[in-house]
Scaffold this active site. Structure first.
Site, PDB file in Angstrom:
ATOM      1  CG  HIS A 113      -1.877   1.087   1.315  1.00 40.29           C
ATOM      2  ND1 HIS A 113      -2.141   1.759   2.493  1.00 40.29           N
ATOM      3  CD2 HIS A 113      -2.680   1.645   0.376  1.00 40.29           C
ATOM      4  CE1 HIS A 113      -3.070   2.674   2.273  1.00 40.29           C
ATOM      5  NE2 HIS A 113      -3.403   2.629   0.999  1.00 40.29           N
ATOM      6  CG  HIS A 123      -3.668   9.359  -0.481  1.00 41.64           C
ATOM      7  ND1 HIS A 123      -4.430  10.130   0.375  1.00 41.64           N
ATOM      8  CD2 HIS A 123      -4.410   8.259  -0.760  1.00 41.64           C
ATOM      9  CE1 HIS A 123      -5.583   9.529   0.599  1.00 41.64           C
ATOM     10  NE2 HIS A 123      -5.599   8.395  -0.071  1.00 41.64           N
TER      11      HIS A 123
END
Length: 333
Positions: free
Chosen positions: A92, A134
């Protein structure tokens, strides 16, 4: 691959591929030797023309792809359970439990820990270059109260996005999508989550300019329109739909699966809480893989094993592999 129909985006992508060599975008971390450039045209002919910025005398690379093979891409995906029943383990944002997320350091660590794939998030810079980030703003990771798309690539390259995680990562820079692809070199897939709508052209251009092939890059969008657009730009690239609003009833889920398949999606990404064996089975019948996020605890890992998913995203790829391989009999599900 099918060429991108946007000369500006292609030029930006080509520039991003060689930008690291020109201005040291990777900070203290060296990149592997740059690949030879690829030139691909839309009608199936492949021209040996180096991309802008290629070194003098650098031989071009041609990738002949038969038209009839384009829709067979799902058969070669590395994002499916292997013959032993083990799901692919996806790091991740890189190995983000230990290294700063969405950096080359996190990607390197994910490789070292044995991840089967790396997930990253991409936003566009002010000058239209896909970069790994992100959040919409830079406050959390760079300490700058500014939007990512308000700064140019050159400005973003000056920011430190490693020190917030640990002083040992001080000086870590924001990488471009091209840099991440070049670092992995196709060894494992890079799962690219598009954080903004309308950035499909720039992302596909960057992937093509980096010479990525087949499932070197898998593109995740949050909207069916984005999935359709990606397949229009390059029907060979693997795509997945991120399902955030999961239907409560199985019939509605089946409809969503059919709609995603019709849009050209190759897989679905679903959060752990909404993943059930019935939903996984319905997706599989439609030819889609199921990718589940984010699985970190032993209980979560064991629960998701029972659902027989194809891939799981975790901050701890080494731990997930060890637990799933030793504590859970995946072949029995």
């Amino acid at each position: 691959a099918v060429g991108v129909h946007n000369a500006v985006a292609v030029a930006r992508a080509e520039a991003a591929v060689v930008a690291w060599a020109a201005c040291g975008l990777s900070g203290r971390h060296d990149l592997p030797e740059k690949r030879h450039p690829v030139s691909i045209v839309n009608d199936g002919a492949f021209e040996p023309t180096p991309l802008a910025g290629a070194a003098a005398g650098s031989p071009p690379v041609t990738i002949p792809i038969a038209a009839e093979a384009l829709r067979e891409k799902r058969a070669v995906s590395r994002l499916r359970r292997d013959s032993s029943g083990m799901p692919a383990i996806v790091a991740h944002r890189g190995a983000s439990a230990l290294a700063p997320e969405n950096t080359l350091a996190a990607i390197r660590l994910a490789l070292a820990l044995g991840a089967d794939a790396v997930e990253c998030d991409v936003c566009l810079s002010a000058d239209g270059v896909p970069v790994l980030m992100h959040d919409e703003t830079l406050l959390r990771t760079a300490g700058i109260d500014a939007r990512v798309d308000a700064l140019t690539l050159k400005q973003l390259a000056q920011l430190d996005v490693g020190n917030w995680k640990s002083p040992q990562y001080a000086g870590e820079r924001i990488p471009t999508l091209a840099e991440a692809l070049l670092l992995l070199g196709g060894e494992i897939p890079l799962l690219v989550e598009l954080k903004q709508s309308g950035m499909e052209t720039e992302v596909v251009a960057a992937i093509e300019a980096a010479g990525a092939k087949r499932d070197d890059a898998v593109l995740y969008t949050h909207h069916l329109d984005g999935t359709r657009r990606l397949n229009e730009l390059n029907p060979e690239l693997l795509t997945a739909l991120v399902v955030e609003d999961v239907p409560a009833h199985q019939t509605a889920w089946n409809d969503l699966v059919s709609t995603a398949r019709a849009a050209g999606a190759d897989g679905l990404a679903v959060d752990l809480e909404h993943t059930t064996p019935e939903r996984v089975a319905a997706a599989r019948r439609a030819g889609l893989w199921i990718h589940v996020w984010t699985v970190n605890t032993p209980e979560q890992r064991r629960r998701i094993a029972a659902a027989a998913v194809d891939a799981i995203t975790t901050d701890y790829p080494d731990v997930a592999k060890r637990v799933l391989a030793t504590d859970v009999d995946l072949t029995a599900v």
